[in-house]
Design a protein around this motif. Sequence first.
Motif, PDB file in Angstrom:
ATOM      1  N   LEU A   1      35.126  49.353  58.363  1.00 20.95           N
ATOM      2  CA  LEU A   1      35.664  50.020  57.180  1.00 20.95           C
ATOM      3  C   LEU A   1      37.099  49.579  56.899  1.00 20.95           C
ATOM      4  N   LEU A   2      37.891  49.432  57.949  1.00 28.04           N
ATOM      5  CA  LEU A   2      39.297  49.067  57.754  1.00 28.04           C
ATOM      6  C   LEU A   2      39.439  47.637  57.231  1.00 28.04           C
ATOM      7  N   ILE A   3      38.689  46.708  57.814  1.00 27.79           N
ATOM      8  CA  ILE A   3      38.748  45.332  57.334  1.00 27.79           C
ATOM      9  C   ILE A   3      38.210  45.242  55.903  1.00 27.79           C
ATOM     10  N   SER A   4      37.126  45.969  55.650  1.00 23.73           N
ATOM     11  CA  SER A   4      36.567  45.963  54.300  1.00 23.73           C
ATOM     12  C   SER A   4      37.526  46.599  53.291  1.00 23.73           C
ATOM     13  N   LEU A   5      38.275  47.620  53.723  1.00 25.06           N
ATOM     14  CA  LEU A   5      39.238  48.269  52.836  1.00 25.06           C
ATOM     15  C   LEU A   5      40.335  47.285  52.412  1.00 25.06           C
ATOM     16  N   THR A   6      40.894  46.578  53.366  1.00 22.52           N
ATOM     17  CA  THR A   6      41.935  45.604  53.037  1.00 22.52           C
ATOM     18  C   THR A   6      41.377  44.445  52.206  1.00 22.52           C
ATOM     19  N   ALA A   7      40.131  44.055  52.469  1.00 22.12           N
ATOM     20  CA  ALA A   7      39.521  42.978  51.690  1.00 22.12           C
ATOM     21  C   ALA A   7      39.311  43.407  50.239  1.00 22.12           C
ATOM     22  N   ASN A   8      38.870  44.641  50.030  1.00 23.63           N
ATOM     23  CA  ASN A   8      38.680  45.133  48.666  1.00 23.63           C
ATOM     24  C   ASN A   8      40.001  45.219  47.910  1.00 23.63           C
ATOM     25  N   ILE A   9      41.040  45.664  48.575  1.00 24.81           N
ATOM     26  CA  ILE A   9      42.358  45.746  47.931  1.00 24.81           C
ATOM     27  C   ILE A   9      42.856  44.349  47.568  1.00 24.81           C
ATOM     28  N   LYS A  10      42.682  43.411  48.482  1.00 23.86           N
ATOM     29  CA  LYS A  10      43.114  42.039  48.211  1.00 23.86           C
ATOM     30  C   LYS A  10      42.370  41.453  47.019  1.00 23.86           C
ATOM     31  N   ALA A  11      41.048  41.634  46.963  1.00 20.13           N
ATOM     32  CA  ALA A  11      40.266  41.087  45.853  1.00 20.13           C
ATOM     33  C   ALA A  11      40.666  41.724  44.532  1.00 20.13           C
ATOM     34  N   ALA A  12      40.859  43.039  44.507  1.00 21.31           N
ATOM     35  CA  ALA A  12      41.225  43.716  43.265  1.00 21.31           C
ATOM     36  C   ALA A  12      42.620  43.319  42.793  1.00 21.31           C
ATOM     37  N   VAL A  13      43.560  43.196  43.729  1.00 20.09           N
ATOM     38  CA  VAL A  13      44.926  42.805  43.353  1.00 20.09           C
ATOM     39  C   VAL A  13      44.943  41.385  42.802  1.00 20.09           C
ATOM     40  N   THR A  14      44.203  40.483  43.424  1.00 17.67           N
ATOM     41  CA  THR A  14      44.161  39.101  42.940  1.00 17.67           C
ATOM     42  C   THR A  14      43.553  39.016  41.548  1.00 17.67           C
ATOM     43  N   LEU A  15      42.496  39.777  41.306  1.00 18.09           N
ATOM     44  CA  LEU A  15      41.882  39.794  39.975  1.00 18.09           C
ATOM     45  C   LEU A  15      42.823  40.398  38.948  1.00 18.09           C
ATOM     46  N   LEU A  16      43.553  41.433  39.332  1.00 23.03           N
ATOM     47  CA  LEU A  16      44.497  42.047  38.406  1.00 23.03           C
ATOM     48  C   LEU A  16      45.657  41.103  38.087  1.00 23.03           C
ATOM     49  N   VAL A  17      46.123  40.372  39.075  1.00 23.42           N
ATOM     50  CA  VAL A  17      47.249  39.455  38.866  1.00 23.42           C
ATOM     51  C   VAL A  17      46.874  38.343  37.886  1.00 23.42           C
ATOM     52  N   CYS A  18      45.646  37.847  37.960  1.00 27.78           N
ATOM     53  CA  CYS A  18      45.257  36.751  37.066  1.00 27.78           C
ATOM     54  C   CYS A  18      45.182  37.203  35.618  1.00 27.78           C
ATOM     55  N   ASN A  19      45.133  38.501  35.363  1.00 25.75           N
ATOM     56  CA  ASN A  19      45.093  39.020  33.993  1.00 25.75           C
ATOM     57  C   ASN A  19      46.455  39.467  33.484  1.00 25.75           C
ATOM     58  N   MET A  20      47.473  39.435  34.331  1.00 24.74           N
ATOM     59  CA  MET A  20      48.775  39.973  33.952  1.00 24.74           C
ATOM     60  C   MET A  20      49.388  39.211  32.790  1.00 24.74           C
ATOM     61  N   LEU A  21      49.236  37.904  32.745  1.00 24.67           N
ATOM     62  CA  LEU A  21      49.855  37.112  31.691  1.00 24.67           C
ATOM     63  C   LEU A  21      49.359  37.543  30.318  1.00 24.67           C
ATOM     64  N   VAL A  22      48.061  37.748  30.183  1.00 31.63           N
ATOM     65  CA  VAL A  22      47.488  38.137  28.892  1.00 31.63           C
ATOM     66  C   VAL A  22      47.825  39.577  28.552  1.00 31.63           C
ATOM     67  N   ILE A  23      47.707  40.478  29.528  1.00 30.07           N
ATOM     68  CA  ILE A  23      47.915  41.893  29.254  1.00 30.07           C
ATOM     69  C   ILE A  23      49.377  42.194  28.932  1.00 30.07           C
ATOM     70  N   VAL A  24      50.288  41.689  29.755  1.00 28.22           N
ATOM     71  CA  VAL A  24      51.706  41.966  29.531  1.00 28.22           C
ATOM     72  C   VAL A  24      52.177  41.329  28.232  1.00 28.22           C
ATOM     73  N   THR A  25      51.704  40.129  27.931  1.00 27.65           N
ATOM     74  CA  THR A  25      52.071  39.484  26.665  1.00 27.65           C
ATOM     75  C   THR A  25      51.579  40.288  25.480  1.00 27.65           C
ATOM     76  N   TYR A  26      50.389  40.851  25.576  1.00 32.56           N
ATOM     77  CA  TYR A  26      49.841  41.665  24.482  1.00 32.56           C
ATOM     78  C   TYR A  26      50.705  42.890  24.227  1.00 32.56           C
ATOM     79  N   PHE A  27      51.014  43.636  25.270  1.00 30.26           N
ATOM     80  CA  PHE A  27      51.828  44.840  25.084  1.00 30.26           C
ATOM     81  C   PHE A  27      53.265  44.485  24.698  1.00 30.26           C
ATOM     82  N   TYR A  28      53.742  43.346  25.169  1.00 31.33           N
ATOM     83  CA  TYR A  28      55.091  42.907  24.785  1.00 31.33           C
ATOM     84  C   TYR A  28      55.166  42.653  23.284  1.00 31.33           C
ATOM     85  N   ARG A  29      54.167  41.984  22.746  1.00 30.59           N
ATOM     86  CA  ARG A  29      54.168  41.718  21.310  1.00 30.59           C
ATOM     87  C   ARG A  29      53.898  42.978  20.503  1.00 30.59           C
TER      88      ARG A  29
END
Length: 363
Positions: A228-256
């Motif tokens: 459970l502990l290893i899977s917990l850290t793996a899930n957090i890592k995967a979600a954070v990486t996916l969120l980071v790849c979308n930051m450029l589009v999302i932040v630019t949208y709200f900025y404009r």
Amino acid sequence: MTRLWVSISAWRGVNATVHLIAIFATIFRLHHRYRLRRLWWDDYWAGIALLFSFGYFATVWMRRDVGDPSLGRKEAVALFWMTTTFFPCEVWSARMSLAFSIIRLIPERAIFRRRCMYALATIFGMMWLALILEKLWVCASDSSWTHTVAVQCLLGNAVGIITLCTDVISDTCLIIIPLFMLREVRIPVGQRRLLLAIFCSSIFSSLAGVIYAIFVFRADNLGVKRGLLISLTANIKAAVTLLVCNMLVIVTYFYRTFRRGQDLETDHTPVEPSKPAPVPASGGNHYTTTTDMSSVPTFETTSTFDTSPRSAPTNPTMTSSKFVNTAGTPLPTITETDTPSPSVATASVIVDSRPHFTKSAPA
């Protein structure tokens, strides 16, 4: 090391939260780009990462606590292989999306830089494949873990070291390369800081990867809850990486949207352009100019032309020309002697090189 403990309810709550945030961010990104008709390979890779995220998110609800008889051994083994496959696929698909986002920012004429980024994306794909094959080799070569209570394959230090190295190398490239690119781009300071902050957010993915690697290294000391502990850290890592790849589009949208295209900080005073002032002239013509030429002297040109009939063999010749500077300075007179014509008309034209022009037609 003190043994950690986590309940299955808390584990599901944390994993569901981080996954839902990343999933909704990716859906928003794809919808926004589709609405603008600007979908490209960075969006396609984000969509692939979203598909793997759906599969990885489904395993959260399939997971049972250690010793729960509701999940059979075969189902537990199948669940392990699903998580082992979906996890690196989601992470590296998101990194491929980041790499192609950088390629998208490189101008078409910069052929060498674009080729270097394509080469880097190819290296990312090779790292992705190597990690999956390594995990499959380690867990398939020794099937004793399928008979344990936790039904969890211990990947070992070799997998942890390679995973950590690939995470650090890839995220460092995704941070340094945009910084190098933005150094040569002339954009306002506010927008530059915004882009730097967006690309530097990849460091959060590296931090999540370091935490995941630590749990992989110390798996023997985590007890029966290690899965459970290893899977917990793996899930957090995967979600954070996916969120980071979308930051450029999302932040630019709200900025404009909220800044209406304005800079984050106004650090320069805009210069108002010169406004053309229309000046009417005789004959209904209007002249405009944006250059102040009031200091340029004006000249009056007086010319005498031969206006004899066209049937005459003589050609029109200029008999004399006198230039007079209206500013008061006399200029030399240029005279050309020729046979005067019996019928002569005098034309006087005043040319003013300043914004105001005057024409005098023959009476």
